[in-house]
Design a protein around this motif. Structure first.
Motif, PDB file in Angstrom:
ATOM      1  N   MET A  79       0.843  -1.191   0.000  1.00 16.21           N
ATOM      2  CA  MET A  79       0.000   0.000   0.000  1.00 16.21           C
ATOM      3  C   MET A  79       0.883   1.247   0.000  1.00 16.21           C
ATOM      4  SD  MET A  79      -2.686   1.376   2.912  1.00 16.21           S
ATOM      5  CE  MET A  79      -3.634  -0.141   2.904  1.00 16.21           C
ATOM      6  N   LYS A  80       0.530   2.205  -0.853  1.00 21.18           N
ATOM      7  CA  LYS A  80       1.276   3.452  -0.924  1.00 21.18           C
ATOM      8  C   LYS A  80       0.948   4.343   0.270  1.00 21.18           C
ATOM      9  CE  LYS A  80       2.321   7.259  -4.043  1.00 21.18           C
ATOM     10  NZ  LYS A  80       2.033   7.891  -5.361  1.00 21.18           N
ATOM     11  N   ARG A  81       1.956   5.027   0.781  1.00 18.04           N
ATOM     12  CA  ARG A  81       1.735   5.933   1.911  1.00 18.04           C
ATOM     13  C   ARG A  81       0.761   7.032   1.483  1.00 18.04           C
ATOM     14  NH1 ARG A  81       6.027   8.250   6.307  1.00 18.04           N
ATOM     15  NH2 ARG A  81       4.769   9.969   7.122  1.00 18.04           N
ATOM     16  N   PHE A  82      -0.280   7.240   2.280  1.00 19.77           N
ATOM     17  CA  PHE A  82      -1.348   8.166   1.926  1.00 19.77           C
ATOM     18  C   PHE A  82      -1.448   9.342   2.892  1.00 19.77           C
ATOM     19  CE2 PHE A  82      -2.889   4.763   4.608  1.00 19.77           C
ATOM     20  CZ  PHE A  82      -3.577   5.426   5.610  1.00 19.77           C
ATOM     21  N   TYR A  83      -0.491   9.510   3.759  1.00 28.21           N
ATOM     22  CA  TYR A  83      -0.538  10.554   4.784  1.00 28.21           C
ATOM     23  C   TYR A  83       0.835  11.219   4.878  1.00 28.21           C
ATOM     24  CZ  TYR A  83       1.771   6.789   7.278  1.00 28.21           C
ATOM     25  OH  TYR A  83       2.637   5.786   7.612  1.00 28.21           O
ATOM     26  N   LYS A  84       0.845  12.401   5.455  1.00 32.00           N
ATOM     27  CA  LYS A  84       2.102  13.130   5.622  1.00 32.00           C
ATOM     28  C   LYS A  84       2.674  13.004   7.031  1.00 32.00           C
ATOM     29  CE  LYS A  84       1.079  16.651   2.116  1.00 32.00           C
ATOM     30  NZ  LYS A  84       0.905  18.109   1.836  1.00 32.00           N
ATOM     31  N   LYS A  85       1.786  13.028   8.037  1.00 29.23           N
ATOM     32  CA  LYS A  85       2.240  13.074   9.421  1.00 29.23           C
ATOM     33  C   LYS A  85       1.451  12.127  10.306  1.00 29.23           C
ATOM     34  CE  LYS A  85       4.496  14.773  13.012  1.00 29.23           C
ATOM     35  NZ  LYS A  85       5.951  14.517  13.192  1.00 29.23           N
ATOM     36  N   ALA A  86       2.172  11.375  11.149  1.00 27.84           N
ATOM     37  CA  ALA A  86       1.544  10.516  12.160  1.00 27.84           C
ATOM     38  C   ALA A  86       1.868  11.071  13.535  1.00 27.84           C
ATOM     39  CB  ALA A  86       2.053   9.085  12.045  1.00 27.84           C
ATOM     40  N   ALA A  87       0.879  11.045  14.425  1.00 32.02           N
ATOM     41  CA  ALA A  87       1.076  11.578  15.768  1.00 32.02           C
ATOM     42  C   ALA A  87       0.147  10.887  16.752  1.00 32.02           C
ATOM     43  CB  ALA A  87       0.823  13.088  15.783  1.00 32.02           C
ATOM     44  N   ALA A  88       0.412  11.085  18.050  1.00 27.95           N
ATOM     45  CA  ALA A  88      -0.448  10.562  19.116  1.00 27.95           C
ATOM     46  C   ALA A  88      -1.204  11.709  19.749  1.00 27.95           C
ATOM     47  CB  ALA A  88       0.392   9.846  20.166  1.00 27.95           C
ATOM     48  N   GLU A  89      -2.493  11.487  20.002  1.00 25.81           N
ATOM     49  CA  GLU A  89      -3.316  12.517  20.626  1.00 25.81           C
ATOM     50  C   GLU A  89      -4.198  11.908  21.703  1.00 25.81           C
ATOM     51  OE1 GLU A  89      -5.674  14.504  17.719  1.00 25.81           O
ATOM     52  OE2 GLU A  89      -3.971  15.523  16.766  1.00 25.81           O
ATOM     53  N   PRO A  90      -4.474  12.644  22.770  1.00 31.36           N
ATOM     54  CA  PRO A  90      -5.399  12.133  23.797  1.00 31.36           C
ATOM     55  C   PRO A  90      -6.805  12.026  23.238  1.00 31.36           C
ATOM     56  CG  PRO A  90      -4.846  14.439  24.204  1.00 31.36           C
ATOM     57  CD  PRO A  90      -3.953  13.992  23.097  1.00 31.36           C
ATOM     58  N   VAL A  91      -7.553  11.051  23.741  1.00 33.05           N
ATOM     59  CA  VAL A  91      -8.943  10.873  23.326  1.00 33.05           C
ATOM     60  C   VAL A  91      -9.812  11.792  24.181  1.00 33.05           C
ATOM     61  CG1 VAL A  91     -10.861   9.249  23.061  1.00 33.05           C
ATOM     62  CG2 VAL A  91      -8.487   8.480  22.690  1.00 33.05           C
ATOM     63  N   ALA A  92     -10.573  12.617  23.540  1.00 29.05           N
ATOM     64  CA  ALA A  92     -11.407  13.585  24.255  1.00 29.05           C
ATOM     65  C   ALA A  92     -12.356  12.883  25.221  1.00 29.05           C
ATOM     66  CB  ALA A  92     -12.209  14.421  23.258  1.00 29.05           C
ATOM     67  N   GLY A  93     -12.349  13.353  26.469  1.00 27.53           N
ATOM     68  CA  GLY A  93     -13.268  12.819  27.468  1.00 27.53           C
ATOM     69  C   GLY A  93     -12.888  11.471  28.034  1.00 27.53           C
ATOM     70  N   MET A  94     -11.701  10.951  27.678  1.00 29.76           N
ATOM     71  CA  MET A  94     -11.262   9.634  28.166  1.00 29.76           C
ATOM     72  C   MET A  94      -9.873   9.783  28.761  1.00 29.76           C
ATOM     73  SD  MET A  94     -12.656   7.257  24.985  1.00 29.76           S
ATOM     74  CE  MET A  94     -12.542   5.707  25.867  1.00 29.76           C
ATOM     75  N   ASP A  95      -9.824  10.027  30.057  1.00 33.60           N
ATOM     76  CA  ASP A  95      -8.580  10.330  30.754  1.00 33.60           C
ATOM     77  C   ASP A  95      -7.567   9.194  30.637  1.00 33.60           C
ATOM     78  OD1 ASP A  95      -6.918  11.933  32.402  1.00 33.60           O
ATOM     79  OD2 ASP A  95      -7.418  10.658  34.109  1.00 33.60           O
ATOM     80  N   GLY A  96      -6.361   9.535  30.201  1.00 26.58           N
ATOM     81  CA  GLY A  96      -5.284   8.558  30.114  1.00 26.58           C
ATOM     82  C   GLY A  96      -5.287   7.714  28.859  1.00 26.58           C
ATOM     83  N   LEU A  97      -6.274   7.883  27.993  1.00 26.18           N
ATOM     84  CA  LEU A  97      -6.358   7.091  26.773  1.00 26.18           C
ATOM     85  C   LEU A  97      -5.954   7.940  25.564  1.00 26.18           C
ATOM     86  CD1 LEU A  97      -9.658   5.094  27.371  1.00 26.18           C
ATOM     87  CD2 LEU A  97      -7.298   4.450  27.905  1.00 26.18           C
ATOM     88  N   TYR A  98      -5.294   7.286  24.620  1.00 26.44           N
ATOM     89  CA  TYR A  98      -4.752   7.990  23.454  1.00 26.44           C
ATOM     90  C   TYR A  98      -5.109   7.260  22.167  1.00 26.44           C
ATOM     91  CZ  TYR A  98      -1.985  11.080  26.427  1.00 26.44           C
ATOM     92  OH  TYR A  98      -1.605  12.029  27.339  1.00 26.44           O
ATOM     93  N   GLN A  99      -4.937   7.974  21.075  1.00 25.08           N
ATOM     94  CA  GLN A  99      -5.147   7.396  19.760  1.00 25.08           C
ATOM     95  C   GLN A  99      -4.056   7.901  18.814  1.00 25.08           C
ATOM     96  OE1 GLN A  99      -9.019   8.753  18.565  1.00 25.08           O
ATOM     97  NE2 GLN A  99      -8.501  10.904  18.845  1.00 25.08           N
TER      98      GLN A  99
END
Length: 235
Positions: free
Chosen positions: A1-21
């Motif tokens: 599969m060809k890369r389809f994005y420029k940037k990957a990052a981690a972000e907290p999940v809104a309203g879910m303390d301590g959980l990330y996506q």
């Protein structure tokens, strides 16, 4: 599969303390089964994001072991967590370390020196005894020990179970899997202990290229699974 994005990052999940996506160009990624890939902790999410960020023009799934493990935890382990825990615990009934050679005194000596201390550690760890036998005929383990092991395995979450399952199957030993899980042994130390029999035969008859490739692959699986465990323990 060809890369389809420029940037990957981690972000907290809104309203879910301590959980990330993990997000690709700001959009949360899904698991292969299209489930929300919610990860327990910033460190793990950042490590998975780093795998995505490190991809070149083409995406190579084999170069993203953590992504594979977290997807497995969400898609395959969580929906049947009790069954997976029971499967892992069942390895205690026929653990590699309990089966010693019967007609090769030099191999028996190696097994005794390497495996008996691990069994002693396991008996202290779980609070039950293990039965050792010579030969390949099955030997029954004490029911109390099996219950104690099952209780410990049952306490783990889906991500921990995924890591422990990987290590246990790669080494053929739940005891060795737990020794890495508990940081009693490094991944490489535990993996080498699982190869006492294989190394002995290789010393006698020579090494096989295909077997060496399989060995390298399994060793890397144990290392990656241990990394997952270490990241789960990091905020």
């Amino acid at each position: 599969m060809k890369r389809f994005y420029k940037k990957a990052a981690a972000e907290p999940v809104a309203g879910m303390d301590g959980l990330y996506q993990v997000v690709l160009d700001g959009r949360p990624i899904k698991s292969p089964a299209k489930a929300d890939l919610i990860l327990p902790g910033k460190a793990l999410a950042e490590a998975v994001a780093d795998e995505w960020e490190a991809q070149g023009e083409k995406i190579q799934p084999a170069a993203m072991p953590l992504m594979t493990y977290v997807s497995t935890a969400v898609d395959r382990v969580e929906p049947q967590r009790e069954a997976v825990a029971a499967e892992i615990a069942s390895f205690a009934a026929s653990d590699l370390l309990c089966y010693r050679a019967d007609r090769q005194p030099d191999l028996v000596e190696k097994q005794e020196a390497a495996w008996t201390p691990m069994l002693q550690w396991a008996e202290n760890r779980f609070g039950g005894s293990f039965t050792v036998t010579n030969g390949i005929m099955p030997v029954a383990q004490p029911n109390t020990t099996l219950m104690l092991v099952a209780r410990e395995v049952g306490r783990l979450d889906s991500f921990q179970l995924t890591a422990l399952h990987t290590m246990t199957t790669a080494m053929g030993s739940l005891i060795l899997g737990f020794s890495v899980f508990d940081a009693h042994k490094t991944p490489d130390e535990a993996f080498e202990l699982s190869l006492i029999d294989e190394d002995h035969q290789a010393d006698l008859w020579g090494r096989d290229e295909e077997a060496e490739a399989r060995r390298a692959r399994l060793k890397e699986e144990v290392r990656s699974a241990q990394r997952l465990i270490s990241l789960l323990g990091t905020a």
